[in-house]
Write a protein that holds these residues in place. Structure first.
Motif, PDB file in Angstrom:
ATOM      1  N   CYS A 131     -19.831 -18.010  17.951  1.00 38.38           N
ATOM      2  CA  CYS A 131     -18.486 -17.163  17.398  1.00 38.38           C
ATOM      3  C   CYS A 131     -17.331 -16.945  18.341  1.00 38.38           C
ATOM      4  CB  CYS A 131     -18.870 -15.776  16.958  1.00 38.38           C
ATOM      5  SG  CYS A 131     -17.612 -14.796  15.962  1.00 38.38           S
ATOM      6  N   ILE A 132     -16.351 -17.716  17.896  1.00 40.01           N
ATOM      7  CA  ILE A 132     -14.758 -17.403  18.798  1.00 40.01           C
ATOM      8  C   ILE A 132     -14.524 -15.902  18.601  1.00 40.01           C
ATOM      9  CG2 ILE A 132     -12.661 -18.017  18.806  1.00 40.01           C
ATOM     10  CD1 ILE A 132     -13.512 -20.780  17.661  1.00 40.01           C
ATOM     11  N   VAL A 133     -14.222 -15.274  19.840  1.00 37.91           N
ATOM     12  CA  VAL A 133     -13.708 -13.797  19.612  1.00 37.91           C
ATOM     13  C   VAL A 133     -12.460 -13.735  20.525  1.00 37.91           C
ATOM     14  CG1 VAL A 133     -14.883 -11.552  19.729  1.00 37.91           C
ATOM     15  CG2 VAL A 133     -16.383 -13.298  20.078  1.00 37.91           C
ATOM     16  N   ILE A 149     -17.601 -16.849  22.260  1.00 37.79           N
ATOM     17  CA  ILE A 149     -16.922 -17.543  23.138  1.00 37.79           C
ATOM     18  C   ILE A 149     -15.528 -16.909  23.048  1.00 37.79           C
ATOM     19  CG2 ILE A 149     -15.469 -19.819  23.003  1.00 37.79           C
ATOM     20  CD1 ILE A 149     -17.834 -21.073  21.152  1.00 37.79           C
ATOM     21  N   VAL A 150     -15.684 -15.965  23.982  1.00 39.18           N
ATOM     22  CA  VAL A 150     -14.383 -15.054  24.374  1.00 39.18           C
ATOM     23  C   VAL A 150     -13.093 -15.803  24.874  1.00 39.18           C
ATOM     24  CG1 VAL A 150     -13.724 -13.093  25.629  1.00 39.18           C
ATOM     25  CG2 VAL A 150     -16.264 -13.242  24.964  1.00 39.18           C
ATOM     26  N   CYS A 151     -11.967 -15.786  24.193  1.00 36.70           N
ATOM     27  CA  CYS A 151     -10.820 -16.453  24.465  1.00 36.70           C
ATOM     28  C   CYS A 151      -9.962 -15.424  25.267  1.00 36.70           C
ATOM     29  CB  CYS A 151     -10.049 -17.002  23.320  1.00 36.70           C
ATOM     30  SG  CYS A 151     -10.870 -17.859  22.264  1.00 36.70           S
ATOM     31  N   ILE A 163     -16.673 -18.486  28.044  1.00 34.00           N
ATOM     32  CA  ILE A 163     -15.333 -18.228  28.057  1.00 34.00           C
ATOM     33  C   ILE A 163     -14.470 -19.245  27.732  1.00 34.00           C
ATOM     34  CG2 ILE A 163     -13.277 -17.533  29.566  1.00 34.00           C
ATOM     35  CD1 ILE A 163     -15.757 -15.970  31.420  1.00 34.00           C
ATOM     36  N   ALA A 164     -13.253 -19.139  27.068  1.00 37.29           N
ATOM     37  CA  ALA A 164     -12.324 -20.219  26.619  1.00 37.29           C
ATOM     38  C   ALA A 164     -10.990 -19.623  27.417  1.00 37.29           C
ATOM     39  CB  ALA A 164     -12.074 -20.419  25.283  1.00 37.29           C
ATOM     40  N   TYR A 165     -10.482 -20.401  28.209  1.00 36.77           N
ATOM     41  CA  TYR A 165      -9.159 -20.111  28.785  1.00 36.77           C
ATOM     42  C   TYR A 165      -8.031 -21.131  27.770  1.00 36.77           C
ATOM     43  CZ  TYR A 165      -4.932 -20.729  31.482  1.00 36.77           C
ATOM     44  OH  TYR A 165      -3.597 -21.025  31.814  1.00 36.77           O
ATOM     45  N   LYS A 191     -19.743 -20.920  31.741  1.00 36.71           N
ATOM     46  CA  LYS A 191     -18.988 -22.070  31.352  1.00 36.71           C
ATOM     47  C   LYS A 191     -17.693 -21.497  30.908  1.00 36.71           C
ATOM     48  CE  LYS A 191     -23.317 -24.401  31.089  1.00 36.71           C
ATOM     49  NZ  LYS A 191     -23.483 -25.330  31.860  1.00 36.71           N
ATOM     50  N   ILE A 192     -16.680 -22.467  31.291  1.00 37.57           N
ATOM     51  CA  ILE A 192     -15.488 -22.215  30.662  1.00 37.57           C
ATOM     52  C   ILE A 192     -14.926 -23.241  30.179  1.00 37.57           C
ATOM     53  CG2 ILE A 192     -13.008 -21.173  31.743  1.00 37.57           C
ATOM     54  CD1 ILE A 192     -14.413 -19.489  33.709  1.00 37.57           C
ATOM     55  N   LEU A 193     -14.351 -23.130  28.638  1.00 40.76           N
ATOM     56  CA  LEU A 193     -13.835 -24.198  28.127  1.00 40.76           C
ATOM     57  C   LEU A 193     -12.133 -23.983  28.184  1.00 40.76           C
ATOM     58  CD1 LEU A 193     -15.669 -23.802  24.598  1.00 40.76           C
ATOM     59  CD2 LEU A 193     -16.498 -24.613  26.958  1.00 40.76           C
TER      60      LEU A 193
END
Ligand code: PGA
Length: 242
Positions: free
Chosen positions: A92-94, A125-127, A163-165, A200-202
């Motif tokens: 889940c994108i958050v 998936i924390v943005c 984590i997503a940057y 993991k960082i996207l």
């Protein structure tokens, strides 16, 4: 819960408020998945299509674009982490910047959402990301560290959270930071606090087939979050291909 360490890279399609049943059928029939099974492909349709795509998926995972910060109760219109888990949704994108800016989501909400997801064995998936103004002021790292500190719950670790940057100014604009800037920022995110060393960082923000290889090959980048370019099955196939 999915074992994140089983995968070498992650490609997350964020369809936002796009798509319908016909679009999904066509997309799935034309999509060609990578032969390299260590690449994890995740498609995040609108909530209304989660069940349909979960039942029709072949070889990819399904993610939601949002979840309620509440577990259950009198919260009209909300969708709980438990309901997502019932639908075989794995991710889940958050805290996407559109949720932060348009729907006024705060780090504290993102923290609660992520904790609920983890408790239900879904991967948040924390943005995080800076605005253009913050970048120009030279406070990108400060902003990112503050967002991470407040939005990552205590129950989070590198095995249950991604984590997503996503620089806000790079989303949907065709602009991206330089390859060096992306690697440096990811290096900062992983190393400013030992807790994040193995996360993991996207990278997300204007990822396309013509820049994905350079981005993905960076040592500190573990995958990509793709918006606009994920809506075209040929373009998305090129992005994920070996
Ligand atoms: P974009 O969107 O790839 O269209 O820039 C990325 C995102 O919003 O996650």
């Amino acid at each position: 819960m999915i074992k994140l360490d089983d995968f070498s890279s992650f490609f997350v399609a964020n369809w936002k408020l796009n798509g319908n049943f016909q679009f999904i059928d066509q997309f799935i029939s034309k999509l060609s998945l990578p032969k390299d099974r260590s690449k994890c492909v995740v498609i995040c349709p609108s909530s209304i299509h989660l069940d349909y795509i979960s039942k029709h998926k072949i070889g990819f995972y399904v993610g939601s674009q949002n979840v309620s910060q509440h577990k259950e109760g009198a919260f009209t219109g909300e969708i709980s982490a438990e309901s997502l888990s019932d639908l075989n949704v794995s991710f889940c994108i958050v805290g996407h910047s559109e949720r932060r800016q348009i729907f006024y989501e705060k780090d504290e909400d993102i923290n609660l959402k992520s904790a609920n997801l983890i408790a239900n064995k879904l991967i948040p998936i924390v943005c995080v990301g800076e605005t253009l103004e913050q970048k120009e002021k030279g406070i990108t790292n400060q902003v990112l560290a503050k967002q991470l500190k407040a939005s990552i719950p205590n129950s989070s670790n590198f095995g249950n959270t991604i984590i997503a940057y996503e620089p806000v100014w790079a989303i949907g604009t065709g602009l991206t930071p330089t390859i060096e800037e992306i690697n440096n920022t990811h290096h900062f995110l992983k190393n400013h606090n030992p807790k994040f060393n193995n996360y993991k960082i996207l990278y997300g923000g204007s990822v396309k087939s013509n820049n994905v290889k350079d981005i993905i090959s960076l040592s500190n980048v573990d995958g990509a979050l793709i918006g606009g370019a994920s809506l075209n099955s040929d373009e998305f196939t090129k992005i994920i291909e070996d």
